[in-house]
Design an enzyme around this catalytic site. Structure first.
Site, short mmCIF file in Angstrom:
data_model
loop_
_atom_site.label_atom_id
_atom_site.label_comp_id
_atom_site.label_asym_id
_atom_site.label_seq_id
_atom_site.Cartn_x
_atom_site.Cartn_y
_atom_site.Cartn_z
N SER A 90 -0.28 -2.64 1.89
CA SER A 90 0.05 -2.13 3.22
C SER A 90 -1.20 -2.08 4.09
O SER A 90 -2.31 -1.88 3.59
CB SER A 90 0.60 -0.71 3.05
OG SER A 90 0.59 -0.03 4.28
N TYR A 125 -0.14 8.25 -0.52
CA TYR A 125 0.57 6.96 -0.50
C TYR A 125 -0.44 5.82 -0.36
O TYR A 125 -0.42 4.84 -1.11
CB TYR A 125 1.58 6.94 0.65
CG TYR A 125 2.08 5.56 0.99
CD1 TYR A 125 3.00 4.92 0.18
CD2 TYR A 125 1.61 4.89 2.12
CE1 TYR A 125 3.44 3.63 0.48
CE2 TYR A 125 2.04 3.62 2.43
CZ TYR A 125 2.96 2.99 1.61
OH TYR A 125 3.38 1.72 1.92
N LYS A 133 -1.77 2.53 -2.93
CA LYS A 133 -1.86 1.09 -2.60
C LYS A 133 -3.27 0.58 -2.90
O LYS A 133 -3.44 -0.49 -3.47
CB LYS A 133 -1.50 0.87 -1.12
CG LYS A 133 -0.04 1.16 -0.79
CD LYS A 133 0.89 0.18 -1.48
CE LYS A 133 2.35 0.50 -1.28
NZ LYS A 133 3.26 -0.27 -2.13
N1 UFG Z 1 6.77 7.42 16.02
C1 UFG Z 1 7.24 8.21 17.05
N2 UFG Z 1 8.35 8.95 16.82
C2 UFG Z 1 9.01 8.93 15.63
C3 UFG Z 1 8.53 8.11 14.59
C4 UFG Z 1 7.39 7.37 14.83
O1 UFG Z 1 6.67 8.26 18.13
O2 UFG Z 1 10.02 9.65 15.50
C5 UFG Z 1 5.56 6.62 16.27
C6 UFG Z 1 4.43 6.97 15.32
O3 UFG Z 1 3.68 8.03 15.82
C7 UFG Z 1 3.65 5.65 15.29
C8 UFG Z 1 4.73 4.58 15.49
O4 UFG Z 1 5.86 5.27 16.01
O5 UFG Z 1 2.80 5.60 16.36
C9 UFG Z 1 5.13 3.89 14.20
O6 UFG Z 1 5.44 4.89 13.24
P1 UFG Z 1 6.13 4.55 11.85
O7 UFG Z 1 6.33 5.82 11.11
O8 UFG Z 1 7.32 3.69 12.06
O9 UFG Z 1 5.05 3.62 11.13
P2 UFG Z 1 3.53 3.91 10.72
O10 UFG Z 1 2.71 2.93 11.50
O11 UFG Z 1 3.18 5.32 10.82
O12 UFG Z 1 3.55 3.58 9.17
C10 UFG Z 1 3.94 2.32 8.71
C11 UFG Z 1 4.65 2.45 7.38
C12 UFG Z 1 3.71 2.91 6.30
C13 UFG Z 1 2.49 2.07 6.28
C14 UFG Z 1 1.87 1.98 7.64
C15 UFG Z 1 0.76 0.98 7.63
O13 UFG Z 1 5.69 3.36 7.46
O14 UFG Z 1 4.35 2.79 5.06
O15 UFG Z 1 2.82 1.53 8.60
O16 UFG Z 1 -0.02 1.16 8.74
F1 UFG Z 1 1.59 2.58 5.42
#
Ligand code: UFG
Length: 332
Positions: free
Chosen positions: A124, A148, A152
């Site tokens: 990841s 997590y 990885k």
């Molecule tokens: N976000 C919101 N509101 C929500 C959910 C998410 O604004 O209800 C924002 C988060 O703050 C972030 C973006 O949307 O800025 C993406 O969030 P995600 O949770 O969809 O994804 P992440 O980038 O946090 O995490 C993902 C995967 C992880 C992995 C990571 C690698 O879920 O497993 O990318 O960077 F590790």
């Protein structure tokens, strides 16, 4: 040619199995269905156009893994099976370390004993922590901000050490950015148990009127103040695994880390706008506080994947939004 896909009933695993079957591979799935559904197996067979062999097996059960290798002539494994919720990993570190690391140790033990020494590991972009610059290259420093992410990183290191110790091992570490979307048929997609954590499933639920959507912060140093991520369609990602497998068969032994991303970043607000435009609905959302642990910007430099695998993304943000919506509405 038989490939073992651990976690093959999951979100990325199921799409990868379909693309592998369409490319002529025979599939053996090992899955414990802890975050996936049995009915996905029949759908993979329908979309892949042939049958597969399923083992309901837990990665913590070494004997079950040995049995799979004893009963099948497997030439390579793709290892997806792992727990993947960042927030949950902070609350349950022992469970995450145990499941993800012991699972990987068991898999390589069973593979080693069977003489099967080719593996693609589902890593990841989280292993880059909070990078100093973007786009992110595979040579950037690695760090882990959650249990997590640690699992990885530790598994990547395990596979690298394995390659140093035994020149017959070939390991490809695929570092995914943000996988979203679903198969165009609407038969398989992201269907986690419980309330999702990731943006796209939450956007879809908001559009269905099931939940209020919160944008986590607009005071980041980005073009509109919201976080930037590299969203990648899961079908593109699945095809990246086929390309990686074709490469794995002919490349020199050793460990190779490869980013799978589009190379372009979208902010949270850009995703909401793209979804509204593609689907034709108005999303109910409000601005909220920052979510602890989020970093401002992550997007890939995908040139190594293009150079080594001949792979790049083809599908658009519109495809990601429409297919996620189509899949969710078929589930009811
Ligand atoms: N976000 C919101 N509101 C929500 C959910 C998410 O604004 O209800 C924002 C988060 O703050 C972030 C973006 O949307 O800025 C993406 O969030 P995600 O949770 O969809 O994804 P992440 O980038 O946090 O995490 C993902 C995967 C992880 C992995 C990571 C690698 O879920 O497993 O990318 O960077 F590790």
């Amino acid at each position: 040619m038989k490939i073992l896909v651990t976690g093959g009933a999951g979100f990325i695993g199921s799409h990868t199995c379909v693309e592998l079957m369409k490319s002529g591979y025979d599939i053996v799935i090992a899955d414990n269905f802890c975050n996936s559904k049995r009915e996905t197996i029949g759908r993979i067979e329908e979309l892949g156009g042939k049958s597969l062999r399923l083992y309901e097996a837990d990665m913590l059960d070494l004997e079950a893994l040995r049995k799979i290798f004893a009963e099948n002539d497997i030439c390579a494994a793709i290892h997806f099976a792992a727990l993947k919720a960042v927030g949950e990993s902070v609350r349950q570190p022992v469970r995450y370390y145990h499941n993800n690391i012991t699972g990987a140790l068991n898999l390589v033990t069973a593979m080693n004993d069977a003489g099967c020494k080719k593996i693609i590991f589902s890593s990841s972009a989280t292993v880059y922590g909070d990078p100093a610059t973007v786009p992110i290259k595979e040579t950037f420093p690695l760090s882990a901000a959650s249990p997590y992410a640690q699992t990885k990183l530790v598994t990547e290191n395990l596979l690298r050490d394995l390659c140093v110790s035994d020149p017959e091992w070939t390991c490809i570490l695929l570092r995914y950015f943000n996988p979203v979307g679903a198969h165009e048929s609407g038969l398989i997609g992201e269907d986690p148990n419980g309330i999702p954590n990731n943006l796209m499933p939450l956007v879809v639920m908001a559009a269905q009127g099931k939940r209020q959507l919160k944008v986590f912060g607009n005071d980041y140093p980005t073009r509109d103040g919201t976080c930037i991520r590299d969203y990648i369609h899961v079908v593109d990602l699945a095809q990246g695994h086929v390309a990686a497998l074709n490469y794995l068969k002919k490349c020199a032994p050793g460990a190779e880390a490869i980013n799978l991303g589009s190379g372009s970043g979208s902010s949270v607000l850009e995703i909401l706008n793209a979804f509204e435009k593609a689907v034709g609905v108005k999303l109910p959302w409000e601005m909220g506080e920052r979510r602890p642990g989020d970093v401002p910007q992550l997007y890939a430099d995908p040139s190594k994947a293009k150079e080594l695998l001949g792979w790049e993304t083809k599908l658009t943000l519109e495809d990601m939004c429409l297919s996620s919506w189509n899949f969710a509405n078929r589930q009811g």
